[in-house]
Motif scaffolding. Structure first.
Motif, PDB file in Angstrom:
ATOM      1  N   ARG A 115      46.089   9.089  31.688  1.00 43.59           N
ATOM      2  CA  ARG A 115      44.710   9.815  32.009  1.00 43.59           C
ATOM      3  C   ARG A 115      43.479   9.227  31.889  1.00 43.59           C
ATOM      4  NH1 ARG A 115      45.850  12.302  35.155  1.00 43.59           N
ATOM      5  NH2 ARG A 115      44.266  14.214  34.651  1.00 43.59           N
ATOM      6  N   TYR A 116      43.409   7.983  32.277  1.00 41.76           N
ATOM      7  CA  TYR A 116      42.058   7.259  32.429  1.00 41.76           C
ATOM      8  C   TYR A 116      41.678   7.373  33.746  1.00 41.76           C
ATOM      9  CZ  TYR A 116      42.663   5.010  27.856  1.00 41.76           C
ATOM     10  OH  TYR A 116      42.696   5.187  26.612  1.00 41.76           O
ATOM     11  N   GLN A 117      40.410   7.678  34.018  1.00 39.17           N
ATOM     12  CA  GLN A 117      39.888   7.635  35.270  1.00 39.17           C
ATOM     13  C   GLN A 117      38.624   6.659  35.746  1.00 39.17           C
ATOM     14  OE1 GLN A 117      37.875  11.784  34.576  1.00 39.17           O
ATOM     15  NE2 GLN A 117      39.405  12.465  36.443  1.00 39.17           N
ATOM     16  N   GLU A 118      38.611   6.107  36.918  1.00 38.32           N
ATOM     17  CA  GLU A 118      37.999   5.100  37.254  1.00 38.32           C
ATOM     18  C   GLU A 118      36.304   5.121  37.182  1.00 38.32           C
ATOM     19  OE1 GLU A 118      37.503   1.535  40.718  1.00 38.32           O
ATOM     20  OE2 GLU A 118      38.764   3.419  41.245  1.00 38.32           O
ATOM     21  N   VAL A 151      36.867  10.841  25.967  1.00 43.23           N
ATOM     22  CA  VAL A 151      36.550  10.350  27.325  1.00 43.23           C
ATOM     23  C   VAL A 151      37.206   8.983  27.728  1.00 43.23           C
ATOM     24  CG1 VAL A 151      34.722   9.759  29.028  1.00 43.23           C
ATOM     25  CG2 VAL A 151      34.465  11.603  27.574  1.00 43.23           C
ATOM     26  N   LYS A 152      37.991   8.964  28.847  1.00 46.06           N
ATOM     27  CA  LYS A 152      38.788   7.725  29.114  1.00 46.06           C
ATOM     28  C   LYS A 152      38.463   7.411  30.536  1.00 46.06           C
ATOM     29  CE  LYS A 152      42.858   9.196  26.515  1.00 46.06           C
ATOM     30  NZ  LYS A 152      44.476   9.528  26.548  1.00 46.06           N
ATOM     31  N   VAL A 153      38.208   6.074  30.498  1.00 49.42           N
ATOM     32  CA  VAL A 153      37.894   5.234  31.786  1.00 49.42           C
ATOM     33  C   VAL A 153      38.467   4.063  32.014  1.00 49.42           C
ATOM     34  CG1 VAL A 153      35.671   6.758  32.072  1.00 49.42           C
ATOM     35  CG2 VAL A 153      35.472   4.323  30.908  1.00 49.42           C
ATOM     36  N   PHE A 154      38.642   3.440  33.189  1.00 51.04           N
ATOM     37  CA  PHE A 154      38.697   2.180  33.470  1.00 51.04           C
ATOM     38  C   PHE A 154      37.878   1.479  34.341  1.00 51.04           C
ATOM     39  CE2 PHE A 154      41.352   4.499  36.782  1.00 51.04           C
ATOM     40  CZ  PHE A 154      41.170   3.200  37.791  1.00 51.04           C
ATOM     41  N   TYR A 155      37.740   0.338  34.806  1.00 50.21           N
ATOM     42  CA  TYR A 155      37.107  -0.183  35.599  1.00 50.21           C
ATOM     43  C   TYR A 155      37.759  -1.479  36.152  1.00 50.21           C
ATOM     44  CZ  TYR A 155      36.042  -3.445  31.680  1.00 50.21           C
ATOM     45  OH  TYR A 155      36.142  -4.421  30.486  1.00 50.21           O
ATOM     46  N   GLY A 208      39.611  -3.560  33.043  1.00 52.07           N
ATOM     47  CA  GLY A 208      39.307  -2.902  31.692  1.00 52.07           C
ATOM     48  C   GLY A 208      39.358  -1.481  31.478  1.00 52.07           C
ATOM     49  N   VAL A 209      39.424  -1.301  30.303  1.00 51.77           N
ATOM     50  CA  VAL A 209      39.550   0.395  30.079  1.00 51.77           C
ATOM     51  C   VAL A 209      38.712   0.845  28.683  1.00 51.77           C
ATOM     52  CG1 VAL A 209      42.016   0.568  30.714  1.00 51.77           C
ATOM     53  CG2 VAL A 209      41.454   0.285  28.209  1.00 51.77           C
ATOM     54  N   GLU A 210      38.038   1.793  28.604  1.00 52.99           N
ATOM     55  CA  GLU A 210      37.287   2.263  27.539  1.00 52.99           C
ATOM     56  C   GLU A 210      37.765   3.576  27.157  1.00 52.99           C
ATOM     57  OE1 GLU A 210      35.750  -0.297  26.422  1.00 52.99           O
ATOM     58  OE2 GLU A 210      35.507  -1.505  28.227  1.00 52.99           O
ATOM     59  N   ALA A 211      37.604   3.974  25.930  1.00 51.72           N
ATOM     60  CA  ALA A 211      37.901   5.593  25.361  1.00 51.72           C
ATOM     61  C   ALA A 211      36.969   5.946  24.440  1.00 51.72           C
ATOM     62  CB  ALA A 211      39.389   5.391  25.018  1.00 51.72           C
ATOM     63  N   PHE A 212      36.389   6.799  24.705  1.00 48.98           N
ATOM     64  CA  PHE A 212      35.203   7.412  23.592  1.00 48.98           C
ATOM     65  C   PHE A 212      35.415   8.751  23.095  1.00 48.98           C
ATOM     66  CE2 PHE A 212      33.276   5.010  27.303  1.00 48.98           C
ATOM     67  CZ  PHE A 212      32.791   3.796  26.657  1.00 48.98           C
ATOM     68  N   GLY A 213      34.987   8.775  21.866  1.00 47.21           N
ATOM     69  CA  GLY A 213      34.912  10.119  21.116  1.00 47.21           C
ATOM     70  C   GLY A 213      36.121  10.435  20.152  1.00 47.21           C
ATOM     71  N   SER A 214      36.777   9.089  19.788  1.00 49.59           N
ATOM     72  CA  SER A 214      37.920   9.535  18.710  1.00 49.59           C
ATOM     73  C   SER A 214      38.087   8.399  17.810  1.00 49.59           C
ATOM     74  CB  SER A 214      39.306   9.989  19.281  1.00 49.59           C
ATOM     75  OG  SER A 214      40.304   9.740  18.306  1.00 49.59           O
ATOM     76  N   ASN A 215      37.978   8.585  16.576  1.00 51.34           N
ATOM     77  CA  ASN A 215      38.168   7.626  15.511  1.00 51.34           C
ATOM     78  C   ASN A 215      39.429   7.290  15.103  1.00 51.34           C
ATOM     79  OD1 ASN A 215      36.508   5.592  14.135  1.00 51.34           O
ATOM     80  ND2 ASN A 215      36.394   6.780  12.368  1.00 51.34           N
ATOM     81  N   GLU A 216      40.289   8.025  15.438  1.00 54.94           N
ATOM     82  CA  GLU A 216      41.588   8.262  14.940  1.00 54.94           C
ATOM     83  C   GLU A 216      42.555   6.779  15.318  1.00 54.94           C
ATOM     84  OE1 GLU A 216      42.829  10.679  12.921  1.00 54.94           O
ATOM     85  OE2 GLU A 216      40.607  11.270  13.061  1.00 54.94           O
ATOM     86  N   PRO A 217      43.153   6.451  14.505  1.00 52.72           N
ATOM     87  CA  PRO A 217      43.961   5.162  14.561  1.00 52.72           C
ATOM     88  C   PRO A 217      45.101   5.204  15.757  1.00 52.72           C
ATOM     89  CG  PRO A 217      44.099   5.595  12.435  1.00 52.72           C
ATOM     90  CD  PRO A 217      43.354   6.898  13.111  1.00 52.72           C
ATOM     91  N   GLU A 218      45.606   6.527  16.012  1.00 52.63           N
ATOM     92  CA  GLU A 218      46.387   6.807  17.020  1.00 52.63           C
ATOM     93  C   GLU A 218      45.755   6.435  18.542  1.00 52.63           C
ATOM     94  OE1 GLU A 218      47.667   9.555  13.799  1.00 52.63           O
ATOM     95  OE2 GLU A 218      45.657   8.905  14.605  1.00 52.63           O
TER      96      GLU A 218
END
Length: 435
Positions: free
Chosen positions: A35-38, A104-108, A130-140
């Motif tokens: 579920r990562y979007q470009e 928020v999950k994105v890739f480039y 690359g990928v980036e995910a924002f908004g969660s501090n959970e180890p999961e």
């Protein structure tokens, strides 16, 4: 004058580019599963986007950035890495708003630029996924990103992967460790390299990452960051390790790992492989980590983030070295052979009809004799040939031949224009069909 490509760049030619497309499309499909979007960001940014985020003592900023003043006297830089530009876009476009579900999950994917000595798998223009995910501090989420990196490399058919992890802790942990590291290195100040002398009081963790052999000997006895993790940081790191074990992902803790950019904290990781194609010993092929605080640095709200980057050039070298088989991506379904000038219009109409029907089709454009056309069809590994001559024109038919078996039939032209797939099913039922 003979023109050549700039030093540290490469031409990706047909054939090789097809392999790159396969890798990129494989990555796109896997990222979609997670579920990562470009996201696509500019190839150049304001210089401060990178200098502020990467750290003014990092090699990227001090030695490697392609920066320039444009005609408006604005200080710009070609992007040396992908994360900072994505974070800038995340902030500027308010992707942190309530209408965007978290994380928020994105890739480039795209070109990056660093001025360094070109070597195998490392160019001045290089390509990164690359990928980036924002908004969660959970180890999961840390573990999901790591697992996705491992999953991606396995999808490419790579073996012998080694995951190394470390924790840089939160700000309080890093501040305590920073002082301990300065206290250890100060007595060795005169022995340090010039770069490390500059970094010692600005960012002593950079000294741990020095490539200078004298520095490397000195830091062997340096204290470990893991001894300075506070309770929250230790709890986060312990949970990451537990979750990796629960997913049966083997790992090695490397307390000396610091990564090359200043924005990392908490979990950092490198996926390595032992391949002579990339040098002696284990070499990093994919790396990343958590960067809580980076969004705030670029003017956004408090927003944790984590991601990884993967170098395409190194990946392609590694896949070649490990003998990874790429699928055939350029299959030619049909080659239309025209005998005589009077068949030219019809053969052009046929190839266009086949293409419109979803088939890869081609014909001769050099006015060659039939023998040369058949030779070309064979060289291009065409699955079928469709031959039109004077008699076929009169009868409004065509000869269709399956190249693999030599089976040949005469069919009405109308059937070819209507549904070539039906012809294959009807006349070559015992043979392999075109996908």
């Amino acid at each position: 004058m003979r023109y050549q490509r700039p030093k540290g760049t490469a031409d990706i030619l047909p054939g090789e580019a097809q392999k790159w497309n396969y890798v990129e499309e494989t990555a796109r499909m896997l990222f979609d599963d997670y579920r990562y979007q470009e996201i696509r960001t500019p190839m150049f940014e304001n210089f401060d986007v990178f200098s502020r985020t990467s750290g003014d003592t990092s090699d990227v900023v001090t030695k490697e950035m392609y920066d320039f003043n444009d005609k408006g006297d604005r200080h710009m830089s070609l992007r040396p890495e992908g994360t900072a530009g994505v974070v800038r876009a995340f902030v500027e476009n308010k992707l942190y708003g309530p209408e965007h579900p978290r994380p928020v999950k994105v890739f480039y994917m795209g070109s990056m630029f660093r001025y360094e000595r070109p070597q195998s798998g490392r160019q001045r223009e290089f390509h990164q996924i690359g990928v980036e995910a924002f908004g969660s501090n959970e180890p999961e989420l840390d573990v999901e990103v790591i697992a996705m990196g491992m999953d991606l490399l396995k999808h490419f058919g790579l073996s012998g992967l080694r995951l190394e992890i470390n924790s840089l802790g939160d700000k309080a942990s890093r501040d305590a460790y920073r002082q301990a590291l300065i206290d250890y290195l100060d007595p060795h100040f005169d022995e340090l390299s010039d770069d490390s002398k500059v970094r010692l009081h600005k960012n002593p963790l950079r000294v741990l990452d020095s490539k200078d052999k004298r520095d490397q000997e000195i830091v062997k006895g340096a204290p470990s960051i893991l001894d300075y993790l506070n309770e929250d940081s230790q709890k986060h790191f312990d949970k990451v390790k537990h979750l990796l074990e629960s997913l049966n992902i083997p790992y090695v803790v490397d307390p000396d790992m610091v990564r090359g950019l200043d924005y990392y904290n908490h979990t950092i990781f490198e996926i390595m492989v032992d391949s002579k194609a990339l040098g002696e010993g284990y070499t990093t092929i994919c790396a990343g980590g958590r960067y809580n605080g980076l969004v705030e640095q670029l003017g956004g709200p408090e927003m944790p983030g984590i991601g990884f980057g993967l170098g395409m050039e190194r990946l392609m070298l590694l896949m070649e070295a490990q003998g990874v088989k790429f699928p055939v991506l350029d299959q030619l379904d049909a080659y239309v052979v025209g005998i005589g000038e009077q068949t030219s219009v019809l053969t052009l109409q046929i190839v266009q009809a086949l293409r419109a029907d979803g088939f890869a089709a081609d014909r001769d454009y050099l006015d060659r004799k039939p023998k040369a056309q058949f030779k070309t069809a064979n060289k291009l590994n065409a699955q079928y040939t469709i031959t039109i001559g004077e008699s076929e024109l009169e009868k409004k038919t065509a000869n269709v031949k399956q190249m693999r078996t030599g089976t040949e039939v005469s069919v009405p032209l109308a059937e070819i224009f209507k549904d070539f797939d039906e012809i294959i099913t009807k006349y070559f039922t015992d043979d392999e069909e075109i996908d």
